[in-house]
Write a protein that holds these residues in place. Structure first.
Motif, PDB file in Angstrom:
ATOM      1  N   ARG A 167       0.831  -1.208   0.000  1.00 41.51           N
ATOM      2  CA  ARG A 167       0.000   0.000   0.000  1.00 41.51           C
ATOM      3  C   ARG A 167       0.870   1.264   0.000  1.00 41.51           C
ATOM      4  N   ALA A 168       1.964   1.234   0.775  1.00 41.85           N
ATOM      5  CA  ALA A 168       2.844   2.404   0.795  1.00 41.85           C
ATOM      6  C   ALA A 168       3.466   2.637  -0.574  1.00 41.85           C
ATOM      7  N   GLU A 169       3.910   1.541  -1.241  1.00 39.49           N
ATOM      8  CA  GLU A 169       4.507   1.667  -2.568  1.00 39.49           C
ATOM      9  C   GLU A 169       3.491   2.235  -3.564  1.00 39.49           C
ATOM     10  N   CYS A 170       2.290   1.693  -3.541  1.00 38.52           N
ATOM     11  CA  CYS A 170       1.273   2.155  -4.487  1.00 38.52           C
ATOM     12  C   CYS A 170       0.940   3.621  -4.272  1.00 38.52           C
ATOM     13  N   ALA A 171       0.905   4.046  -3.005  1.00 37.95           N
ATOM     14  CA  ALA A 171       0.626   5.457  -2.720  1.00 37.95           C
ATOM     15  C   ALA A 171       1.701   6.353  -3.309  1.00 37.95           C
ATOM     16  N   LEU A 172       2.961   5.922  -3.209  1.00 39.07           N
ATOM     17  CA  LEU A 172       4.040   6.732  -3.765  1.00 39.07           C
ATOM     18  C   LEU A 172       4.015   6.724  -5.293  1.00 39.07           C
ATOM     19  N   VAL A 173       3.804   5.551  -5.890  1.00 39.68           N
ATOM     20  CA  VAL A 173       3.784   5.468  -7.354  1.00 39.68           C
ATOM     21  C   VAL A 173       2.635   6.285  -7.924  1.00 39.68           C
ATOM     22  N   SER A 174       1.494   6.281  -7.249  1.00 40.13           N
ATOM     23  CA  SER A 174       0.327   7.010  -7.773  1.00 40.13           C
ATOM     24  C   SER A 174       0.566   8.514  -7.802  1.00 40.13           C
ATOM     25  N   ARG A 175       1.573   8.997  -7.037  1.00 40.64           N
ATOM     26  CA  ARG A 175       1.863  10.432  -7.043  1.00 40.64           C
ATOM     27  C   ARG A 175       2.873  10.832  -8.118  1.00 40.64           C
ATOM     28  N   LEU A 176       3.502   9.838  -8.779  1.00 41.62           N
ATOM     29  CA  LEU A 176       4.465  10.162  -9.831  1.00 41.62           C
ATOM     30  C   LEU A 176       3.736  10.779 -11.022  1.00 41.62           C
ATOM     31  N   ARG A 177       4.304  11.830 -11.561  1.00 33.56           N
ATOM     32  CA  ARG A 177       3.701  12.508 -12.706  1.00 33.56           C
ATOM     33  C   ARG A 177       4.608  12.398 -13.928  1.00 33.56           C
ATOM     34  N   GLU A 178       5.183  11.225 -14.139  1.00 30.87           N
ATOM     35  CA  GLU A 178       6.048  10.983 -15.289  1.00 30.87           C
ATOM     36  C   GLU A 178       5.230  10.257 -16.341  1.00 30.87           C
ATOM     37  N   PRO A 179       5.180  10.737 -17.581  1.00 30.99           N
ATOM     38  CA  PRO A 179       4.260  10.159 -18.573  1.00 30.99           C
ATOM     39  C   PRO A 179       4.550   8.705 -18.932  1.00 30.99           C
ATOM     40  N   VAL A 188       5.301   6.289 -16.775  1.00 28.74           N
ATOM     41  CA  VAL A 188       4.875   5.403 -15.692  1.00 28.74           C
ATOM     42  C   VAL A 188       3.373   5.174 -15.842  1.00 28.74           C
ATOM     43  N   ILE A 189       2.948   3.908 -15.882  1.00 27.99           N
ATOM     44  CA  ILE A 189       1.517   3.619 -16.056  1.00 27.99           C
ATOM     45  C   ILE A 189       0.742   4.196 -14.871  1.00 27.99           C
ATOM     46  N   PRO A 190      -0.233   5.056 -15.107  1.00 28.45           N
ATOM     47  CA  PRO A 190      -0.994   5.636 -13.990  1.00 28.45           C
ATOM     48  C   PRO A 190      -1.773   4.577 -13.214  1.00 28.45           C
ATOM     49  N   ILE A 191      -1.745   4.697 -11.885  1.00 30.74           N
ATOM     50  CA  ILE A 191      -2.524   3.819 -11.008  1.00 30.74           C
ATOM     51  C   ILE A 191      -3.791   4.556 -10.592  1.00 30.74           C
ATOM     52  N   HIS A 192      -4.943   3.984 -10.925  1.00 33.14           N
ATOM     53  CA  HIS A 192      -6.219   4.597 -10.561  1.00 33.14           C
ATOM     54  C   HIS A 192      -6.608   4.283  -9.117  1.00 33.14           C
ATOM     55  N   ASP A 193      -6.394   3.040  -8.709  1.00 33.10           N
ATOM     56  CA  ASP A 193      -6.833   2.612  -7.377  1.00 33.10           C
ATOM     57  C   ASP A 193      -6.057   1.352  -7.000  1.00 33.10           C
ATOM     58  N   TYR A 194      -6.092   1.015  -5.726  1.00 29.96           N
ATOM     59  CA  TYR A 194      -5.439  -0.196  -5.235  1.00 29.96           C
ATOM     60  C   TYR A 194      -6.090  -0.570  -3.910  1.00 29.96           C
ATOM     61  N   GLY A 195      -5.885  -1.815  -3.503  1.00 29.37           N
ATOM     62  CA  GLY A 195      -6.474  -2.248  -2.233  1.00 29.37           C
ATOM     63  C   GLY A 195      -6.623  -3.753  -2.200  1.00 29.37           C
ATOM     64  N   GLU A 196      -7.679  -4.217  -1.550  1.00 31.97           N
ATOM     65  CA  GLU A 196      -7.917  -5.648  -1.379  1.00 31.97           C
ATOM     66  C   GLU A 196      -9.389  -5.942  -1.613  1.00 31.97           C
ATOM     67  N   ILE A 197      -9.673  -6.974  -2.400  1.00 31.07           N
ATOM     68  CA  ILE A 197     -11.034  -7.429  -2.661  1.00 31.07           C
ATOM     69  C   ILE A 197     -11.047  -8.945  -2.515  1.00 31.07           C
ATOM     70  N   ASP A 198     -11.934  -9.439  -1.674  1.00 37.26           N
ATOM     71  CA  ASP A 198     -12.090 -10.886  -1.481  1.00 37.26           C
ATOM     72  C   ASP A 198     -10.763 -11.560  -1.138  1.00 37.26           C
ATOM     73  N   GLY A 199      -9.958 -10.901  -0.290  1.00 34.72           N
ATOM     74  CA  GLY A 199      -8.711 -11.506   0.162  1.00 34.72           C
ATOM     75  C   GLY A 199      -7.573 -11.446  -0.836  1.00 34.72           C
ATOM     76  N   ARG A 200      -7.725 -10.662  -1.908  1.00 40.89           N
ATOM     77  CA  ARG A 200      -6.652 -10.549  -2.904  1.00 40.89           C
ATOM     78  C   ARG A 200      -6.307  -9.075  -3.101  1.00 40.89           C
ATOM     79  N   LEU A 201      -5.012  -8.773  -3.058  1.00 41.08           N
ATOM     80  CA  LEU A 201      -4.552  -7.413  -3.343  1.00 41.08           C
ATOM     81  C   LEU A 201      -4.625  -7.167  -4.846  1.00 41.08           C
ATOM     82  N   TYR A 202      -4.923  -5.933  -5.212  1.00 38.38           N
ATOM     83  CA  TYR A 202      -5.077  -5.638  -6.638  1.00 38.38           C
ATOM     84  C   TYR A 202      -4.593  -4.219  -6.938  1.00 38.38           C
ATOM     85  N   LEU A 203      -4.336  -3.990  -8.228  1.00 39.61           N
ATOM     86  CA  LEU A 203      -4.023  -2.668  -8.765  1.00 39.61           C
ATOM     87  C   LEU A 203      -4.984  -2.373  -9.904  1.00 39.61           C
ATOM     88  N   ASP A 204      -5.574  -1.192  -9.908  1.00 41.66           N
ATOM     89  CA  ASP A 204      -6.408  -0.715 -11.009  1.00 41.66           C
ATOM     90  C   ASP A 204      -5.556   0.289 -11.787  1.00 41.66           C
TER      91      ASP A 204
END
Length: 534
Positions: free
Chosen positions: A55-67, A69-85
């Motif tokens: 979660r800490a890594e995703c929070a930092l990556v989502s703040r990068l504004r370099e074209p 880097v694939i933008p991260i829309h959301d992240y978290g856990e659903i049904d016991g599995r971590l995911y990246l949107d």
């Protein structure tokens, strides 16, 4: 087959699967858009430490504004599995492109690597290290208006979240990163700094130029030995016609010692572009017939042979001709001077009269006839006296020049020497450990930043460390000030983020023990801080 629902996402197609999970093309039914969903293995969600890091890594990556880097829309856990949107990128990855097309033209390969380097340099400036740069993590799409390739770098943050707090190999034997592109220091018990990505980028450049991996070996021991002991490969040995300068770029990018590598990804690309600019010189040697080999100096040999301050040295034959011309010019001048002396040295000399007794057909030195005085007696006149034309007029006898009398010099008086000024005695500063003098915390998004201020009497504070206490799940870590990971360092102050999932349903609180250490290994007294959202 019915589409699988994963929370609000309808999974439409499996795009890829690997050791770090699977990627699906999905439709977000809430925001009504097509996205890419990466689901991590179920086992990782059961590791509390990994989840917090993820979660800490995703929070930092989502703040990068370099074209790139694939933008991260959301992240978290659903049904016991971590995911990246993430944004869905339509196009092949570099691995697939090389499988279809083989080695890329050098200019295209360098420009693809340059866009990867741009993303890495921005991430490194924020304290992020990718640790898994490889062709399958480089996604390629057509540029705007068909202007070349546009590159995205995938999987930022995931490999780092796994590798922090562990060795390069997990307990199950799975690698964190891909063996073919891993820096040597990752096999010798350390994680390395951002230069592990520079090493992987050198591997990536080699593969883009040649269509083959840098090292080929059977099994883990062979690959580790290659990265640790085998010299970096030379692209020009596999693809004829590549500029020799690209061999040097790959060799430095893949140097075994991190201190011998490029200091940044952008520096590697700068040399690669310079090598391409000099590639036209090597094209000349390719046109020399094999039946009549001729030595043609390379660009490097020419640069070594030509003095930097004076440009290109002229050939030896031309220099010899110039020296001969100079000698001839001197002889002509000397000959002209001799002629002027022989003729009296002036165009306006008195007219010469021929000697009656001269041998016909020969040249005589010009003479001036001076008649003698004829006496009044009847004696025969005396023959004229012949004087050479160059006879100088009689000179008056030199007069003695009076010599100046010596001027008496004043007697030198001794100059008094300054007396030494006594210097105050400087007592050496006794080494002492840093001291923590204050602490505070504040919330920023899902993160809680711990801010610690400290003093250091002998000025050799070198880094900081922390660990979770009272049942908190933070593993012990230690970071030098020169590479503070996600921390922010300024004189007398350190700030470090801890992901507590603030605002999320599963937000946590924790107790953290924090300390400062110096270059002698002395630690300050620890401070224990309770971190909680809100």
């Amino acid at each position: 087959m019915t589409d699988e629902m994963f929370g609000p996402y309808r999974l439409e197609a499996l795009l890829g699967r690997g050791g770090m999970g699977e990627v699906h093309r999905a439709y977000d039914t809430v925001r009504e858009r097509v996205v890419a969903i990466k689901r991590l293995p179920v086992r990782l969600a059961a590791e509390a430490e990994f989840e917090a890091r993820f979660r800490a890594e995703c929070a930092l990556v989502s703040r990068l504004r370099e074209p790139h880097v694939i933008p991260i829309h959301d992240y978290g856990e659903i049904d016991g599995r971590l995911y990246l949107d993430m944004r869905l990128v339509e196009g092949p990855d570099l691995a697939g492109l090389l499988d279809v097309q083989g080695p890329l033209p050098a200019a295209r390969a360098v420009e693809i690597v340059a866009q990867v380097a741009a993303a890495l340099d921005v991430a490194h400036a924020e304290g992020l290290v990718h640790r898994d740069i490889k062709p399958s993590n480089v996604l390629i799409t057509p540029g705007a208006g068909g202007a070349g390739d546009f590159v995205y770098v995938a999987d930022f943050g995931i490999a780092r979240a796994v590798s922090n707090g562990s060795t390069a190999l997990t307990a199950t034997g799975a690698t964190v990163g891909s063996l073919e592109y891993m820096a040597p220091e990752r096999f010798t018990g350390g994680h390395g700094d951002h230069r592990v990505d520079v090493y992987s980028l050198g591997c990536l450049l080699f593969e883009a130029l040649t269509g083959r991996k840098p090292f080929v070996g059977e099994g883990l021991p062979a690959m580790i030995n290659a990265h640790l002991n085998t010299a970096p490969p030379r692209p020009s040995e596999h693809v004829p016609g590549l500029p020799d300068g690209l061999d040097a770029v790959v060799a430095r990018g893949m140097a075994k010692d991190p201190d011998d590598r490029y200091p940044s990804a952008g520096a590697l690309v700068g040399d690669a572009r310079a090598a391409l600019a000099g590639g036209a010189l090597d094209a000349v040697t390719e046109r020399v017939p094999a039946a009549a080999p001729t030595w043609i100096p390379s660009a490097a040999e020419l640069a070594a042979a030509v003095p930097a301050a004076h440009g290109h040295a002229p050939p030896r034959r031309r220099r010899g001709a110039l020296v001969l011309a100079a000698v001839l010019a001197v002889l002509v001048v000397l000959g002209g001077a001799t002629f002027l002396l022989a003729t009296g040295g002036s165009a306006g000399a008195p007219e010469a009269r021929a000697d009656p007794g001269a041998v016909p057909g020969t040249q005589q030195a010009p003479e001036v006839v001076v008649p003698t005085t004829v006496p009044a007696t009847a004696e025969a006149p005396a023959p004229p006296v012949r004087l050479p034309a160059t006879t100088a007029a009689p000179q008056p006898a030199p007069q003695p020049v009076p010599q100046p009398q010596p001027v008496p010099q004043p007697q030198q008086q001794p100059v008094p020497q300054p007396q030494p000024v006594p210097q105050p005695r400087v007592e050496p500063v006794q080494p002492s450990a840093p001291s923590i003098v204050g602490r505070s915390s504040y919330q920023q998004g899902v993160l809680i930043y711990l801010s610690v201020s400290y003093t250091d009497a002998d000025g050799d504070a070198a880094g900081f460390g922390f660990r979770g206490v009272n049942g908190s799940g933070w593993a012990p870590e230690s970071h030098p000030f020169s590479s503070p990971s996600y921390g922010r360092v300024s004189p007398g102050r350190v700030e470090y983020p801890f992901n507590h999932g603030c605002g999320q349903p599963n937000q946590i609180s924790s107790d953290v023990e924090f300390w400062i250490y110096d270059s002698g290994g002395r630690r300050s007294a620890s401070t224990v801080v309770h971190l909680a959202c809100g």
